[in-house]
Design a protein around this motif. Structure first.
Motif, PDB file in Angstrom:
ATOM      1  N   SER A   1      24.773  58.876  19.363  1.00 52.50           N
ATOM      2  CA  SER A   1      23.926  58.467  18.249  1.00 52.50           C
ATOM      3  C   SER A   1      22.464  58.630  18.658  1.00 52.50           C
ATOM      4  O   SER A   1      22.097  58.406  19.813  1.00 52.50           O
ATOM      5  N   GLN A   2      21.633  59.029  17.711  1.00 47.78           N
ATOM      6  CA  GLN A   2      20.225  59.269  17.999  1.00 47.78           C
ATOM      7  C   GLN A   2      19.447  57.957  17.957  1.00 47.78           C
ATOM      8  O   GLN A   2      19.588  57.158  17.048  1.00 47.78           O
TER       9      GLN A   2
ATOM     10  N   GLY B   1      20.746  63.360  27.525  1.00 49.20           N
ATOM     11  CA  GLY B   1      20.619  62.697  26.235  1.00 49.20           C
ATOM     12  C   GLY B   1      20.248  63.574  25.070  1.00 49.20           C
ATOM     13  O   GLY B   1      20.115  63.082  23.940  1.00 49.20           O
ATOM     14  N   PHE B   2      20.095  64.875  25.287  1.00 48.86           N
ATOM     15  CA  PHE B   2      19.721  65.767  24.196  1.00 48.86           C
ATOM     16  C   PHE B   2      20.844  65.858  23.163  1.00 48.86           C
ATOM     17  O   PHE B   2      22.010  65.998  23.515  1.00 48.86           O
ATOM     18  N   ILE B   3      20.469  65.786  21.873  1.00 50.99           N
ATOM     19  CA  ILE B   3      21.451  65.888  20.791  1.00 50.99           C
ATOM     20  C   ILE B   3      21.243  67.157  19.971  1.00 50.99           C
ATOM     21  O   ILE B   3      22.172  67.943  19.794  1.00 50.99           O
TER      22      ILE B   3
ATOM     23  N   ALA C   1      16.263  65.354  18.615  1.00 55.96           N
ATOM     24  CA  ALA C   1      16.902  64.038  18.621  1.00 55.96           C
ATOM     25  C   ALA C   1      17.471  63.777  20.015  1.00 55.96           C
ATOM     26  O   ALA C   1      18.087  64.675  20.618  1.00 55.96           O
ATOM     27  N   PHE C   2      17.270  62.560  20.512  1.00 52.60           N
ATOM     28  CA  PHE C   2      17.801  62.138  21.811  1.00 52.60           C
ATOM     29  C   PHE C   2      18.595  60.849  21.645  1.00 52.60           C
ATOM     30  O   PHE C   2      18.369  60.078  20.699  1.00 52.60           O
ATOM     31  N   ASP C   3      19.477  60.610  22.592  1.00 51.75           N
ATOM     32  CA  ASP C   3      20.339  59.426  22.513  1.00 51.75           C
ATOM     33  C   ASP C   3      19.609  58.139  22.871  1.00 51.75           C
ATOM     34  O   ASP C   3      20.076  57.051  22.540  1.00 51.75           O
TER      35      ASP C   3
ATOM     36  N   LYS D   1      11.806  60.927  29.477  1.00 45.83           N
ATOM     37  CA  LYS D   1      12.026  61.829  30.611  1.00 45.83           C
ATOM     38  C   LYS D   1      11.745  63.274  30.212  1.00 45.83           C
ATOM     39  O   LYS D   1      11.176  64.051  30.987  1.00 45.83           O
ATOM     40  N   PHE D   2      12.145  63.635  29.000  1.00 41.18           N
ATOM     41  CA  PHE D   2      11.947  64.997  28.514  1.00 41.18           C
ATOM     42  C   PHE D   2      10.466  65.332  28.396  1.00 41.18           C
ATOM     43  O   PHE D   2      10.015  66.398  28.836  1.00 41.18           O
TER      44      PHE D   2
END
Length: 211
Positions: A2-3, A34-36, A54-56, A63-64
């Motif tokens: 989930s984002q 965590g990348f979505i 979107a990340f989790d 971090k990205f």
């Protein structure tokens, strides 16, 4: 997954999108924790390159933007813009705007995207005026979808919009949006992007606009 966070990026380059090494970049981004998904962006008029992701989790989004992305920009030898947004805070407002990031579907693929950010501090987001603005936004010509954005720590208010055509996207960004921000007495930031140019690259990154 989930984002729980969105990320906006833009590189200060000017290059036709078919000259951007998106296949290599896609492979690297897919490996980030965590990348979505990602929707690629190519600037109308200036040919900048960027994306909405979107990340989790907020932690992985941070971090990205502090690890991977600055190194990517360094590799191109250019300056960069990044923003992190709280996706949980804006879920209800975005669902009300047919947001593709929350599973909404539409009959046509976007021809353009618009990014906005307003220099306001609105925390918590739910105390802001989104309930007043959504009915007005829904009347904008060619609008397919909006994902509301709430700046992490800053509380800035913005959005990521999908439009049917570049013409309607530009009309929104140039004619309508300044009237909205004038009513709020706030400075703002807008960008218009060509969705056709980045369609293939975005599909490869599971962009929700092409699901």
């Amino acid at each position: 997954m989930s984002q729980n966070a969105f990320v906006y990026t833009e590189l200060q380059i000017s290059a036709p999108f078919d000259q951007v090494p998106w296949q290599r970049i896609n492979n690297a981004i897919k490996a980030q924790p965590g990348f979505i998904n990602k929707t690629w962006l190519s600037g109308v008029g200036n040919l900048s390159a960027g994306g909405i992701y979107a990340f989790d989790s907020v932690v992985n989004a941070q971090k990205f933007v502090t690890g991977y992305f600055p190194e990517e920009a360094k590799g191109f030898g250019v300056a960069q813009t990044t923003r992190v947004f709280d996706a949980v805070a804006t879920r209800e407002a975005s669902l009300d705007m047919n947001s593709a990031h929350y599973g909404a579907k539409f009959d046509q693929i976007p021809g353009a995207f618009v990014y906005t950010e307003v220099q306001l501090h609105v925390l918590p987001f739910d105390n802001g005026p989104w309930r007043d603005f959504n009915p007005i936004l829904k009347q904008q010509p060619g609008l397919l979808s909006k994902t509301w954005l709430s700046g992490l720590h800053t509380g800035t208010v913005g959005g990521f919009y999908a439009f049917d055509t570049i013409e309607n996207a530009k009309r929104f960004a140039i004619d309508y949006f300044p009237t909205e921000t004038k009513a709020l007495n706030a400075a703002f930031y807008t960008r218009v992007f060509d969705a056709d140019a980045t369609k293939t690259a975005s599909i490869d990154m599971a962009s929700p606009f092409y699901a």
